[in-house]
Design a protein around this motif. Structure first.
Motif, PDB file in Angstrom:
ATOM      1  N   GLY A  13      -5.127  11.387   0.205  1.00 58.82           N
ATOM      2  CA  GLY A  13      -4.378  11.090   1.415  1.00 58.82           C
ATOM      3  C   GLY A  13      -4.339  12.277   2.358  1.00 58.82           C
ATOM      4  O   GLY A  13      -4.449  13.448   1.940  1.00 58.82           O
ATOM      5  N   GLU A  20       0.798  -1.221   0.000  1.00 57.38           N
ATOM      6  CA  GLU A  20       0.000   0.000   0.000  1.00 57.38           C
ATOM      7  C   GLU A  20       0.832   1.273   0.000  1.00 57.38           C
ATOM      8  O   GLU A  20       0.294   2.372   0.072  1.00 57.38           O
ATOM      9  CB  GLU A  20      -0.946   0.011   1.210  1.00 57.38           C
ATOM     10  CG  GLU A  20      -0.248  -0.034   2.562  1.00 57.38           C
ATOM     11  CD  GLU A  20      -0.048  -1.448   3.081  1.00 57.38           C
ATOM     12  OE1 GLU A  20      -0.323  -1.682   4.265  1.00 57.38           O
ATOM     13  OE2 GLU A  20       0.368  -2.309   2.299  1.00 57.38           O
ATOM     14  N   CYS A  21       2.167   1.153  -0.067  1.00 58.19           N
ATOM     15  CA  CYS A  21       3.042   2.323  -0.002  1.00 58.19           C
ATOM     16  C   CYS A  21       3.636   2.647  -1.369  1.00 58.19           C
ATOM     17  O   CYS A  21       3.900   1.760  -2.169  1.00 58.19           O
ATOM     18  CB  CYS A  21       4.183   2.073   0.993  1.00 58.19           C
ATOM     19  SG  CYS A  21       3.622   1.870   2.688  1.00 58.19           S
ATOM     20  N   ASP A  22       3.850   3.935  -1.624  1.00 65.06           N
ATOM     21  CA  ASP A  22       4.445   4.391  -2.863  1.00 65.06           C
ATOM     22  C   ASP A  22       5.964   4.259  -2.780  1.00 65.06           C
ATOM     23  O   ASP A  22       6.578   4.690  -1.802  1.00 65.06           O
ATOM     24  CB  ASP A  22       4.058   5.858  -3.111  1.00 65.06           C
ATOM     25  CG  ASP A  22       4.360   6.304  -4.539  1.00 65.06           C
ATOM     26  OD1 ASP A  22       5.531   6.244  -4.942  1.00 65.06           O
ATOM     27  OD2 ASP A  22       3.409   6.717  -5.237  1.00 65.06           O
ATOM     28  N   TYR A  67       3.003   7.713   3.390  1.00 64.83           N
ATOM     29  CA  TYR A  67       3.735   7.024   2.331  1.00 64.83           C
ATOM     30  C   TYR A  67       2.911   6.869   1.061  1.00 64.83           C
ATOM     31  O   TYR A  67       3.070   5.902   0.319  1.00 64.83           O
ATOM     32  CB  TYR A  67       4.180   5.648   2.833  1.00 64.83           C
ATOM     33  CG  TYR A  67       5.094   5.714   4.040  1.00 64.83           C
ATOM     34  CD1 TYR A  67       6.467   5.870   3.889  1.00 64.83           C
ATOM     35  CD2 TYR A  67       4.580   5.641   5.331  1.00 64.83           C
ATOM     36  CE1 TYR A  67       7.304   5.935   4.988  1.00 64.83           C
ATOM     37  CE2 TYR A  67       5.413   5.704   6.444  1.00 64.83           C
ATOM     38  CZ  TYR A  67       6.764   5.862   6.265  1.00 64.83           C
ATOM     39  OH  TYR A  67       7.602   5.923   7.370  1.00 64.83           O
ATOM     40  N   THR A  68       2.041   7.834   0.788  1.00 64.35           N
ATOM     41  CA  THR A  68       1.236   7.761  -0.425  1.00 64.35           C
ATOM     42  C   THR A  68       1.099   9.126  -1.078  1.00 64.35           C
ATOM     43  O   THR A  68       1.045  10.156  -0.395  1.00 64.35           O
ATOM     44  CB  THR A  68      -0.173   7.192  -0.133  1.00 64.35           C
ATOM     45  OG1 THR A  68      -0.928   7.172  -1.350  1.00 64.35           O
ATOM     46  CG2 THR A  68      -0.912   8.030   0.891  1.00 64.35           C
ATOM     47  N   ASP A 106      -1.492   9.604  -3.003  1.00 66.28           N
ATOM     48  CA  ASP A 106      -2.924   9.650  -3.303  1.00 66.28           C
ATOM     49  C   ASP A 106      -3.470  11.041  -2.964  1.00 66.28           C
ATOM     50  O   ASP A 106      -3.325  11.516  -1.840  1.00 66.28           O
ATOM     51  CB  ASP A 106      -3.648   8.593  -2.460  1.00 66.28           C
ATOM     52  CG  ASP A 106      -5.139   8.506  -2.769  1.00 66.28           C
ATOM     53  OD1 ASP A 106      -5.663   9.420  -3.450  1.00 66.28           O
ATOM     54  OD2 ASP A 106      -5.781   7.542  -2.323  1.00 66.28           O
ATOM     55  N   ASP A 166      -0.688   6.957   5.506  1.00 64.08           N
ATOM     56  CA  ASP A 166      -0.855   8.026   4.525  1.00 64.08           C
ATOM     57  C   ASP A 166       0.401   8.895   4.378  1.00 64.08           C
ATOM     58  O   ASP A 166       0.470   9.721   3.462  1.00 64.08           O
ATOM     59  CB  ASP A 166      -2.050   8.914   4.902  1.00 64.08           C
ATOM     60  CG  ASP A 166      -3.358   8.387   4.314  1.00 64.08           C
ATOM     61  OD1 ASP A 166      -3.381   7.204   3.925  1.00 64.08           O
ATOM     62  OD2 ASP A 166      -4.347   9.140   4.259  1.00 64.08           O
TER      63      ASP A 166
END
Length: 518
Positions: free
Chosen positions: A437, A27-29, A431-432, A434, A429
């Motif tokens: 986020g 789930e992390c970028d 690490y995103t 989005d 959040d």
């Protein structure tokens, strides 16, 4: 092997056998996460109260701190006044470092990632690079200062080496180059083994430092035959002079504030270490033993070294290295080795960890702590730090200006965490990218934090330069308190401009966390 399984691997496996792009939670970028800047698991953390104490046992006794404290003696402050200044300063620091340390313990992330909370996933580069930039410069300078002590050691053991001091290359003689390069290499090697090796080094070097300075103080007492000058007998225009009244209290409070300014870098990124703390109690006990108690010991050593040598020859020493040169060769060698160990310990914790994390945060896909530490070290080498140290313009304007910004950064980060969001952090959040986020803000930057930073940073810089620029001279009286003033202004400004319509969520990072001993 799944991504989740990879997160369970030891550090050595993660750094040597697995590509950085492979150790990313699903789930992390990948542009925001790798093993070294991931949250640390609560279970298995290794930083005890003893480790935090030894952190301060090294840093408080740095050569720069001795120079600062002995400067108070030279200004006209007596024994009880110096101890009072240190007492006030240590209490201020205890509060600031504890509230900063608690953030690291709870969230479990290094400072660049923690900065994403208030500045955004892209905006976090602003505080991280300010902190890292100051640290890289001072890493080089501190290594150079340690090399001077190393020079004394080499010449004491091998007098013939004096021939190496006769010619210079790029501003440094041959012996200086050898000592500087050797110390630089030792530090880079230690740092390459990660934050856990830093913890172990500090754990062993801390007691060595405390014992060495105690022995040095006893040696000076013997040299002075028990006669210690507790009052400095300062003169002005050739006449006896001492501080009294408001002038005295101004210098005491300025000295206390100076201690906070010295540690302005550290209160900002203390979470780099407390993210590995076993408990909040470890942070509190380690800070109490390492700051007020240790600083009281430090203050007594300062008075014995400065007052003892003043009784012997009537001169105020500049630092411990001046005392070392008065010892017989066997003890001179041991004392020099201890001072070198001390400077390495201080450099690793104060000036190596921060830039390593800051650079890792710039490109987690390509850099880890080890690679970033090497890059930081190389930069600290090629800037030829002895030339920086010998340039008042660089120290006062460049490093002074950068350092002045750290107070406002602390004010903003702490206002956001403690007051605005009341300790509620959505760790995944961080690490995103989005857009939905919690820390994406506007294209990854919290413009409100930047709005609060700019004016408070300018005010802080004005205070920092008030002694050098005539037009700002009126501010010089308040210059010693600039860290508090600027941090306070930033704290208030941020709370005024902050977006209070946002919903703050509490989500821990255990699902994406890694082993704490990294």
């Amino acid at each position: 092997m799944s991504n989740t399984e990879r997160l369970d691997q030891p550090l050595e496996h993660s750094l040597q056998d697995v590509a950085l792009t492979d150790v990313v939670a699903p789930e992390c970028d990948q542009r925001l996460y790798n093993f070294d800047i991931a949250p640390s698991r609560k279970q298995g953390r290794t930083w005890s109260s003893y480790n935090i104490f030894t952190l301060w046992a090294n840093d408080v006794h740095s050569l720069g701190n001795y120079t600062f404290a002995i400067g108070l003696f030279a200004l006209g402050l007596g024994a009880w006044q110096i101890l009072l200044a240190m007492g006030f300063g240590s209490l201020f620091l205890l509060v600031l470092l504890t509230i900063s340390g608690f953030v690291g313990y709870k969230v479990g992330v290094p400072f660049p990632v923690m900065s994403r909370i208030s500045f955004g996933v892209r905006g976090a580069h602003i505080p991280a690079l300010f902190r890292g930039g100051v640290a890289i410069a001072w890493f080089g300078i501190q290594t150079y200062l340690a090399s001077l002590v190393c020079n004394i050691l080499v010449l004491a053991l091998f007098p013939g080496a004096k021939v190496l001091t006769e010619h210079k290359i790029l501003g440094l003689n041959h012996l200086g180059w050898i000592c500087f390069a050797a110390l630089w290499l030792i530090q880079v090697i230690i740092a390459c083994y990660g934050i856990e090796m830093v913890r172990k080094f500090e754990a062993y070097s801390g007691p060595i430092i405390l014992v060495t300075f105690l022995i040095m103080a006893v040696a000076v007492i013997i040299q002075a035959k028990g006669h210690i000058t507790w009052e400095p007998q300062a003169t002005r225009a050739g006449k006896p002079w001492a501080l009294h009244g408001w002038d005295m209290w101004h210098e005491i409070l300025a000295g206390a504030s100076g201690w906070v300014a010295i540690y302005g870098t550290f209160v900002l990124n203390f979470c780099d270490f407390t993210r590995g703390a076993k408990s909040k109690r470890s942070v509190v006990v380690g800070n109490v033993a390492g700051i007020p108690v240790n600083m009281l010991f430090f203050g007594c050593i300062v008075l014995l070294l400065a007052g003892g040598r003043f009784s012997v020859d009537g001169h105020v020493i500049a630092g411990p290295e001046d005392v070392v040169q008065t010892f017989a060769t066997p003890f001179l060698v041991l004392a020099c080795l201890a001072l070198v160990v001390l400077t390495i310990g201080v450099n690793l914790m104060a000036n190596f960890v921060a830039p390593a994390y800051a650079l890792t945060n710039l490109s987690p896909k390509k850099l880890n702590f080890r690679r970033a530490a090497i890059i930081s070290g190389v930069i600290g080498f090629v800037i030829l730090p002895w030339n920086l140290y010998n340039s008042p313009a660089v120290i006062n304007y460049f490093l002074g200006g950068l350092g002045a910004v750290l107070g406002p950064l602390f004010g903003i980060v702490m206002a956001d965490y403690w007051v605005l969001r009341k300790q509620k952090v959505n760790v995944p959040d961080l690490y995103t990218f989005d857009p939905n986020g919690d820390y994406y803000y506007t294209k990854g930057v919290n413009k409100r934090a930047v709005i609060a930073l700019v004016p408070s940073a300018l005010i802080s810089i004005a205070f920092a330069f008030s002694g050098q620029i005539h037009e700002l001279h009126a501010l010089s009286t308040f210059g010693p308190f600039s860290w508090f003033i600027a941090a306070g202004i930033a704290f208030v400004l941020y709370l005024i401009v902050a977006d209070r319509s946002r919903t703050f969520r509490e989500v821990d990072g255990e699902a994406i966390a890694v082993q704490a001993h990294h």
